[in-house]
Scaffold this motif. Structure first.
Motif, short mmCIF file in Angstrom:
data_model
loop_
_atom_site.label_atom_id
_atom_site.label_comp_id
_atom_site.label_asym_id
_atom_site.label_seq_id
_atom_site.Cartn_x
_atom_site.Cartn_y
_atom_site.Cartn_z
N UNK A 29 -19.58 38.65 128.93
CA UNK A 29 -20.57 38.67 127.85
C UNK A 29 -20.68 37.35 127.12
N UNK A 30 -20.29 36.26 127.78
CA UNK A 30 -20.32 34.95 127.13
C UNK A 30 -21.67 34.24 127.28
N UNK A 31 -22.51 34.70 128.18
CA UNK A 31 -23.77 34.03 128.44
C UNK A 31 -24.76 34.32 127.31
N UNK A 32 -25.22 33.27 126.63
CA UNK A 32 -26.12 33.42 125.50
C UNK A 32 -27.56 33.00 125.82
N UNK A 33 -27.74 31.93 126.56
CA UNK A 33 -29.09 31.45 126.85
C UNK A 33 -29.17 30.92 128.28
N UNK A 34 -30.30 31.18 128.91
CA UNK A 34 -30.62 30.58 130.21
C UNK A 34 -32.05 30.04 130.11
N UNK A 35 -32.20 28.76 130.29
CA UNK A 35 -33.52 28.12 130.20
C UNK A 35 -33.81 27.41 131.52
N UNK A 36 -34.86 27.86 132.22
CA UNK A 36 -35.22 27.28 133.51
C UNK A 36 -36.55 26.57 133.37
N UNK A 37 -36.54 25.26 133.58
CA UNK A 37 -37.75 24.44 133.49
C UNK A 37 -37.87 23.66 134.80
N UNK A 38 -38.68 24.19 135.74
CA UNK A 38 -38.82 23.54 137.04
C UNK A 38 -37.50 23.51 137.77
N UNK A 39 -37.01 22.31 138.06
CA UNK A 39 -35.74 22.16 138.79
C UNK A 39 -34.56 21.93 137.86
N UNK A 40 -34.78 22.10 136.55
CA UNK A 40 -33.72 21.88 135.56
C UNK A 40 -33.30 23.23 134.96
N UNK A 41 -31.99 23.43 134.90
CA UNK A 41 -31.45 24.67 134.34
C UNK A 41 -30.52 24.31 133.18
N UNK A 42 -30.77 24.96 132.06
CA UNK A 42 -29.90 24.77 130.90
C UNK A 42 -29.29 26.13 130.53
N UNK A 43 -27.97 26.11 130.33
CA UNK A 43 -27.24 27.35 130.05
C UNK A 43 -26.36 27.14 128.82
N UNK A 44 -26.30 28.16 127.97
CA UNK A 44 -25.38 28.10 126.82
C UNK A 44 -24.45 29.30 126.87
N UNK A 45 -23.15 29.02 126.79
CA UNK A 45 -22.11 30.05 126.76
C UNK A 45 -21.43 30.02 125.40
N UNK A 46 -20.98 31.19 124.96
CA UNK A 46 -20.20 31.26 123.72
C UNK A 46 -18.93 32.05 123.99
N UNK A 47 -17.79 31.37 123.87
CA UNK A 47 -16.49 32.00 124.06
C UNK A 47 -16.04 32.64 122.76
N UNK A 48 -15.22 33.66 122.88
CA UNK A 48 -14.72 34.34 121.69
C UNK A 48 -13.35 33.85 121.26
N UNK A 49 -12.91 32.75 121.81
CA UNK A 49 -11.61 32.18 121.46
C UNK A 49 -11.72 30.67 121.33
N UNK A 50 -10.86 30.04 120.53
CA UNK A 50 -10.94 28.58 120.34
C UNK A 50 -10.59 27.85 121.63
N UNK A 51 -11.40 26.85 121.96
CA UNK A 51 -11.22 26.23 123.29
C UNK A 51 -11.69 24.78 123.31
#
Length: 363
Positions: A29-51
């Protein structure tokens, strides 16, 4: 041209296991955002522990995985973390300015519990968390020495609250700061329990993600007081591999189970000794004990630490291993321990059990 889909992105991320959560970031359940623009992929994850020491390497690993997908020319992976507060019950309301209370306990003395608690606190700070530590061993407080607090140092008072001392980025409170170092705490159980509650509730903790409570050994009044009066989010059991220590560690685990406090896992101390001259490894206190205990209770071995003179001498000098030698293999073990503890706690959020019903019979 290959069309990139969210399903393909999630499938790629699912092929990599977070070593602290023991599952992939999608299932966790860490996946927060997936942004696909053509051949570029941007992903944001949020961990529940300090890292802080882990997130950049983890982001690079996942970035490579995404750039291996057909059609992806560039991928960006952003890894963040956020600490949720423990959901306390009505019987044990939350402590002011403290998100999570973690008890570090052992069934018997001499297994390195306080050293583990000190290094755990410092390692959590190293991962970016705000951390305090409470020395709950009223009769034999030792954390002041481990953190290099000069004898005779006393906390300031703000209003009706004690201001915790600061050392190496950790907020500290101990009975040792309120008495002379030669003054023994010759108290019966209720007096010691009352002193513990005063230390916890009358200390002005400053916006803590974690309050580490270094428990006295055993399963007596102070342990029960903490379980009944303080919203403990989870416990860590420290033991050595020898049979006597494991027997007492079982009692500690059973105690936490009886009061419905989650056991996050086991730390096996003094697991092996490496000769500094020849490199020969000896299991002075036995082998495999921590793993057997963890398997018996369905928990993880959070860390297995060696019998090391450096750990002892650095703690005695007021600069525990994580501070004294932060790039050493020993310090890395403590950092792994800190992330494992934070991850287990995050997995437990939302699953807080109800307080047990206490029945008294004449049998």
């Amino acid at each position: 041209m290959t069309t990139i889909t969210r399903d393909a992105v999630e499938a790629a991320l699912s092929g990599y296991i977070d070593p602290h959560l023991n599952t992939d970031p999608v299932r966790a359940g860490c996946l927060r955002e997936v942004d696909i623009q053509g051949s570029t992929v941007r992903v944001r994850l949020e961990l529940g522990y300090p890292a802080d020491l882990f997130k950049h390497g983890w982001a690079q690993t996942l970035q490579v995985a995404l750039e291996n997908l057909p059609g992806v020319e560039h991928a960006e992976v952003q890894v963040e973390w956020h600490i949720e507060p423990h959901r306390s019950s009505a019987q044990t309301p939350a402590l002011a300015n403290v998100k999570n209370v973690i008890a570090v306990a052992s069934g018997k003395g001499g297994v390195g519990k306080s050293t583990t608690a000190a290094n755990l606190a410092l390692a959590l700070v190293g991962e970016g968390a705000r951390v305090g530590i409470l020395d709950a061993d009223i009769h034999g407080p030792s954390l002041g020495i481990m953190f290099g607090i000069a004898a005779g140092t006393h906390p300031e008072i703000s209003g009706q609250a004690l201001v915790p001392l600061q050392a190496h980025g950790v907020q500290l409170m101990s009975m040792a700061f309120l008495t002379d170092e030669r003054t023994p705490m010759v108290w019966r159980g209720p007096m010691a329990s009352g002193a513990l509650l005063q230390l916890i509730n009358q200390t002005a903790w400053d916006d803590l993600d974690y309050l580490i409570v270094d428990m006295p050994p055993g399963t007596g009044d102070i342990q029960l007081t903490l379980a009944q009066k303080v919203p403990v989010a989870g416990s860590v059991i420290v033991t050595t591999p020898q049979d006597l220590a494991l027997l007492d560690a079982k009692k500690g685990i059973e105690m936490f189970y009886k009061v419905n406090i989650s056991v996050l896992g086991i730390v096996e101390n003094m697991a092996v000794h490496i000769c500094s001259n020849c490199g020969h490894a000896e299991h002075l206190f036995g082998t495999g004990g921590g793993e057997k205990l963890a398997e018996q209770y369905g928990v993880d071995v959070l860390a297995s630490l060696p019998l090391s003179m450096d750990i002892r001498s650095q703690a005695d000098a007021g600069r525990p291993t994580v501070i004294a030698d932060p790039d050493s293999p020993l310090a890395m073990l403590y950092q792994q321990l800190a992330r494992n503890v934070g991850a287990r706690l995050a997995q437990n959020q939302g699953r807080a059990p109800a307080m047990p019903t206490i029945e008294i019979s004449e049998d």
